[in-house]
Structures are given as structure tokens and as C-alpha cells.
Motif scaffolding. Structure first.
Motif, mmCIF file in Angstrom:
data_model
loop_
_atom_site.group_PDB
_atom_site.id
_atom_site.type_symbol
_atom_site.label_atom_id
_atom_site.label_comp_id
_atom_site.label_asym_id
_atom_site.label_seq_id
_atom_site.Cartn_x
_atom_site.Cartn_y
_atom_site.Cartn_z
ATOM 1 N N ILE A 1 0.885 -1.192 -0.007
ATOM 2 C CA ILE A 1 -0.051 -0.107 -0.117
ATOM 3 C C ILE A 1 0.978 1.147 0.007
ATOM 4 C CG2 ILE A 1 -1.720 1.429 1.501
ATOM 5 C CD1 ILE A 1 -2.732 -1.459 2.365
ATOM 6 N N ASN A 2 1.816 1.345 0.941
ATOM 7 C CA ASN A 2 2.817 2.589 0.950
ATOM 8 C C ASN A 2 3.532 2.686 -0.229
ATOM 9 O OD1 ASN A 2 2.362 3.645 3.353
ATOM 10 N ND2 ASN A 2 3.716 2.210 4.331
ATOM 11 N N LEU B 1 0.880 4.120 -3.139
ATOM 12 C CA LEU B 1 0.325 5.299 -2.412
ATOM 13 C C LEU B 1 0.534 6.433 -3.493
ATOM 14 C CD1 LEU B 1 0.103 6.269 1.449
ATOM 15 C CD2 LEU B 1 -1.563 6.325 -0.436
ATOM 16 N N PRO B 2 1.833 6.797 -3.895
ATOM 17 C CA PRO B 2 2.313 7.727 -4.826
ATOM 18 C C PRO B 2 1.482 7.551 -6.125
ATOM 19 C CG PRO B 2 4.490 6.865 -4.011
ATOM 20 C CD PRO B 2 3.212 5.813 -3.482
ATOM 21 N N ARG C 1 -10.982 0.601 1.850
ATOM 22 C CA ARG C 1 -10.275 1.924 1.543
ATOM 23 C C ARG C 1 -9.050 1.332 1.012
ATOM 24 N NH1 ARG C 1 -11.119 7.121 3.108
ATOM 25 N NH2 ARG C 1 -8.767 7.437 3.209
ATOM 26 N N ILE D 1 -6.962 2.260 -2.903
ATOM 27 C CA ILE D 1 -5.747 2.653 -3.244
ATOM 28 C C ILE D 1 -4.860 1.776 -4.293
ATOM 29 C CG2 ILE D 1 -3.182 2.914 -2.116
ATOM 30 C CD1 ILE D 1 -4.869 3.864 0.463
ATOM 31 N N ASN E 1 -9.826 11.546 5.148
ATOM 32 C CA ASN E 1 -8.602 10.745 5.579
ATOM 33 C C ASN E 1 -8.395 10.934 7.148
ATOM 34 O OD1 ASN E 1 -7.622 9.673 3.298
ATOM 35 N ND2 ASN E 1 -6.707 11.529 2.723
#
Lengths: 362, 362
Positions: free
Chosen positions: B81-82, B85-86, B173, B177, B311
Motif C-alpha cells: 500500500i505504501n 500510494l504515490p 479503503r 488505493i 482521511n
């Protein structure tokens, strides 16, 4: 026109003048005076024995300690509550809700006077979290219940102020314990039918009464849908003069509406009745209904199990509120929360990862 | 009728028989086979590069990691996920709710196919916390969207299972992403209009669409009062054949009802439109409306500020859920909580004092 006199004695504003004498409070025996005053503050033990012997001044002082934000007062309040507990749990607790204009004060005065005429002791409390902001607390203006205020078997206390509904509700629940220990066998808790306050009141009473007016729709009365479901009785107020016909029609309609809801765990079918707080009519019928409710639910065991469930609810509720406030009030978390929110906003982390990080700082 | 044969070879049930041969999985080279299989598990890096290059298999596998309750999988999911994210935050997220029978699947299929015909890539997710219990998950039966399933620019994923709405919502959620990172520019999140799930979905989408039928009252449609307030659009489905007249009347009524609500912070006035998912009519109008919404709210800055607020909401929500579960899942608290509840029931302590005591054990 005043002209400043030229006085040679005071040439400069910087010139020294004689000091004033020390006031009495700074005199040498001030410490003694203060100590004497402090000695006059009643002890926890004094307050408890005052409360349990029905002394209203002691009751009021103890409630003030409950309402205080001073930790020393809270400590003292907790001791008093614990000492009063064995004498509590003895009243019937009645919640009364209805929007402004429905005639709550007039109804409660008529109802309270009826109860004292039967030899009962009636405490009237309120839950109104908005009172801090508006200063227009319900019950704040005791002159609205002139006759009940004068009745020596009635005790009226306005809503405690507090920054949250949770705080106000907690203080009111603790106050109920003290009122019961002081011998009040009927505790009425008033609230306005808006926001979440009626849910809080519902969770601290045995019987929940909704006051309504005939001829006004739910929207006009500002009543939320869930409230009808909570009600053990709907009492249509102002059923007098020209309103009687409309009130009777409303009674039929509410009875029909109540039948649409599933049966209650209490085994009690909610009732609709008419009354006039102003003419003091239909009041004894409301009390007879509540007595019926008490008998029914005591016999089937609901009365006690309901109070146990309410206690459990408040226990968990208090824990959860405190867990949150402890977390968010930590200085470290305050700083880091701001930083994490900025990272989330910049798309550098997810709300979930940020939450994990903050929790890891505990 | 079968009669048991008397066979002299087996005199007793205790008599030994020949064992069966070891199956392959117990053979000497089993360990090698398992190791080889484990090596085939894609790395986090493989999955991330798969997702960002639009590989559906990689996306599905990563979502499975998000949904897993295995802590090692959660760790891996967080890393993915991290890394995604971008590449996220790029789609329009549309929530669709409506009670069973309103035609959600048919509408979503028609709507999704319209979007892919415009060259868009559409992900359809669901939030249905009941799916664990009932196994009758919405979207679970993909055959209800036969044409959309075959569309290579569409990705359909049923509701994650989970013991709480919070858990299901969180997984959805995070899945959004990944879908965005995989190039899906439109994410549709379906939910049923009962319970709290529509509130959860409302808090994760940009545009919230309520599907309704003409001629059925709110009660009959099982729609809670608050949902109308959340809607950015009410789309009256099944507006075809003999239903058209009733649908047009309903449109007028809903428009009137919507005007009673206060203006929204988005600056957008909710719209009512007619469609037929079955006949695939009125579908392009719904999309045009959503495009108008996006333009309006991007111009006035609401679109981004709304996502930031969402968020923040999820950040706080996650913290509060975790504070509670950490507390109640502690072995010590489990034992002491039971004891305190018994003391409260016996009238030996108050819920508030019991809560303070339990909090002091942390």
C-alpha cells in the motif's frame, strides 16, 4: 469645563505618594481567619450523614462537589457517592422528553405536585448539554415551577454544565444516587428532545415518557424518529379546551403507530394518554400507568435486569470516553497527530498507517 | 434386502488389515516440492510493479493479502500500500446504495459498461459486513454482472469478510488505493442501504448515489432517514414501461424533498434523475451529472478538502477502534471487567468508579 490645577507639590508623575494601608485580609491574623473558615467546610462524613438523614443543604453541597472540575472535589464526591450507594437504587427513575413549547415545565410541576400530594418525595433533575453554551438551561429558571419549588418534598436541580454530553450524563447519574440516598423515591429527569441527550437519559431511567402536542407533525415537533421507539408512554399535553378533539385523534394515530414497532423486551406495550399540565388534568392517570409499568416489569424481572444493563452500558461508555481523552490529551500525541495528518494530506502515508504509528507511541 | 455375509476371513473388527500406501504428499521429496511452491510466491516488489503496470493478477493477490488475518500478510500488504500510494488518489470514487431489489447490480453493470465504452477503467468493490454471516455477499455472485465481468477494462471484487464494519471498511479503503495504482480511474463502491454500512461508504467516496424505486415509501424501501441527506444524487431505477409515469411523479417529489435540506458544503445541489438499468437508458445522464459534480467541486476546492477530511476521519476512527480493542482484549482486563461488573450489579460500586479502577490497571 474642568481645568487641571497647577499644584506645585506634584511636579512629576513619577513622584512618590504615600501607600494605602494594608486591608484586613492582609493583616497578621488573616491566616487564622482562613483556617477557621476552612474548618467550617463540612467533612465527607458530615455530608453523607446529612444526605442520608434527608438534609437538602448537604445534598446540594455534595452535588456541587460532583459538578466541580477540581480534582480534590471529585475525590471527595467519589467518597460520598460510595458511602451513599447502599442507600441508593430505591426510587423509580422517570425520563421526560419533548421539544421546547410542548409544556414540559408545566407538566412536571403538575405531575410533581400530584406525587407529593400522595406523600412521595420528588427530585427533578435535567440533562441539557447545551446549557453551558446558551446559559439557557432547562430548569435553570426555577420560577417556571413556582409551586413545586416551594414544596418541601420536592427538590429541583438544573442541568450540570459540562463540555460534553458524556460529562453531563455522568454527573446526573451520580446525582441520582445521592437523591435516592436522601430519600427521594421518585426521580424525574428532564431533557429536550433534540441531539443525543434523550438517548443518554433513556439509558439512565426506568420509564421513558415522551410529551407531544396534538396536530403537529414529527418534523414540526423536531422529534427524531428513534425517540418514539424508546418511549414507554406518549403523553399528549395541552389536551384542553379546543384542543381536545385534535388530541383524541392524535391518540388514535399514535396508538396505531406504536403497534407497528416490535414488542419491547420489557413486556410492556407503550401507552398513549391525554393530559393538560395547565389544568392539571390526566395527571393521576400518568402516574397510575407508571405504577402499572413498575409492577409488570418487577414481576417479569425486567426492572432489575434493565438497571444492570444500564450500569454495564455506563461502565463501558466511561471506559471508552476515557481511553480516547487520555490518548488525545497526551502532549506527545498532540504534536505527532498534527504531523501525521500533514503526511496523510500530502499522500505520504495512509490514515491506517498513521494510526498505527500514533498508537505505537503510547 | 441386503444380508451381511458371514466371511470367515474377518472374525473380529479388531483384526489388523494391510495399511494403505503413503500418498505423494508424504513422500521423501515433499519438502522440496513445498519449498519450490513457496519460492513461487511473488515478492512485495513483484506485486507492486505488477499493480502499477496494470496486472490484474497482481492486484487480486495484493487485495487477498489486505483481506488476510495473518499478521505476516498484513505486514506485506502495508508495504505494498505504501509503495502504491504515490500512484493513488487519481480516480473518482462513487458510492452506490439502495435496498435489495432496487436493481443495484443491473444498474452498476449498465453504468460500468457505459464507462468502459468511453475508454475508462472501472473497479467495482463492495462493503457488506453481513457477508461473513450470510455468505450471501453482494457482488459475491458475479454472474449477476455477466457482461461487465467479461470486460477487460472492468475489475469486480466482492466485499471482504470481516467481523466488524470497521474492519471491512478499512480493507475496502486500502483496496481503493491499490485499484487506483493499477490504473482504474473510476472506483464504484456498492453497499446495501441498511445498518451503518452506507455511512462508512459515504465517508470513503467523492460522490454518493442513492438508487430508489418509484411508488414505494421510504419505509417500504427500508431506507433510513439520514441517507437522503447524504445523497448527491437520487437515481430512480426501473423507470421503464408502465413505471415511467410513477417515476416521473417520484422525481418531482424527491426534488421537492431535497429542497427542504440545508445547502451542502460541497456547493452542489443534489439532483434527481430517471434511468433503467435493464434497458440501459438514462445511464449516460448519470455519468454526465457526476462529471459536472467533479468540475464544480474541483473548482471550488471542495473535492480535495473533502478527501482530506475523510482521511482525517479514518485516522481518528482507526485510533479509537484500536484503543478499545487493545483494552478489552487484554487478559487482565477481561478478568477484572467481569469482577467489576459483578460488584456494580451487587450495588457495591458505581459504573464510573469501576471504570476508573479498570483504567488504572492499564
Amino acid at each position: 469645563m474642568l481645568v487641571a490645577k497647577k499644584d506645585k507639590t506634584y511636579k512629576s508623575a513619577l513622584q512618590e505618594q504615600d501607600g494605602v494601608e494594608s486591608p484586613d485580609s492582609l493583616s497578621s491574623n488573616a491566616a487564622e481567619i482562613f483556617k477557621a473558615r476552612r474548618r467550617k467546610q463540612p467533612s465527607t462524613q458530615d455530608l453523607v450523614s446529612g444526605i442520608t438523614s434527608g438534609n437538602i443543604t448537604a445534598l446540594s453541597r455534595a452535588i456541587t462537589l460532583i459538578e466541580s472540575t477540581n480534582p480534590a472535589h471529585s475525590q471527595k464526591a467519589n467518597e460520598i457517592i460510595n458511602a451513599c450507594l447502599p442507600h441508593a437504587n430505591t426510587s423509580i427513575r422517570i425520563g421526560i422528553t419533548g421539544v421546547p413549547g410542548v409544556g414540559k415545565s408545566t407538566f412536571i410541576e403538575a405531575f410533581g405536585l400530584h406525587l407529593t400530594s400522595l406523600g412521595k418525595k420528588v427530585a427533578v433533575l435535567a440533562v441539557d448539554p447545551s446549557s453551558t453554551l446558551s446559559r439557557g438551561s432547562i430548569l435553570g429558571d426555577k420560577t417556571r415551577m413556582e409551586d413545586l419549588v416551594k414544596d418541601k418534598n420536592a427538590f429541583i436541580r438544573p442541568s450540570p454544565s459540562g463540555d460534553s454530553l458524556g460529562g453531563v450524563a455522568r454527573k446526573t447519574r451520580e446525582t441520582i444516587i445521592l437523591c435516592e440516598a436522601a430519600g427521594f423515591d421518585t426521580v424525574i429527569i428532564e431533557t429536550v428532545g433534540v441531539g443525543q441527550s434523550e438517548t443518554a437519559v433513556h439509558s439512565m431511567v426506568d420509564f421513558f415518557l415522551l410529551l407531544k402536542l396534538a396536530g403537529a407533525g414529527d418534523e414540526l415537533q423536531g422529534i427524531k424518529r428513534g425517540i418514539i421507539e424508546m418511549a414507554d408512554a406518549i403523553v399528549i399535553n395541552k389536551a384542553d379546551g379546543e384542543n381536545i378533539k385534535a388530541a383524541k385523534t392524535a391518540k388514535v394515530e399514535f396508538n396505531r403507530a406504536l403497534h407497528l414497532y416490535p414488542a419491547k423486551a420489557s413486556g410492556w406495550s407503550p401507552k398513549v394518554s391525554l393530559c393538560s399540565g395547565l389544568k392539571r388534568e390526566g395527571i393521576s392517570e400518568v402516574w397510575e400507568m407508571i405504577e402499572n409499568y413498575t409492577t409488570t416489569t418487577s414481576d417479569n424481572g425486567f426492572f432489575d435486569s434493565h438497571r444492570n444493563n444500564q450500569n454495564k452500558f455506563w461502565l463501558l461508555q466511561t471506559i471508552e470516553e476515557r481511553l480516547k481523552s487520555n490518548f488525545y490529551n497526551s502532549e506527545n500525541i498532540k504534536v505527532e497527530l498534527k504531523a501525521q495528518i500533514m503526511l496523510v494530506e500530502a499522500g505520504k502515508t495512509t490514515p491506517f498507517a498513521a494510526a498505527e504509528y500514533l498508537l505505537s507511541l503510547q
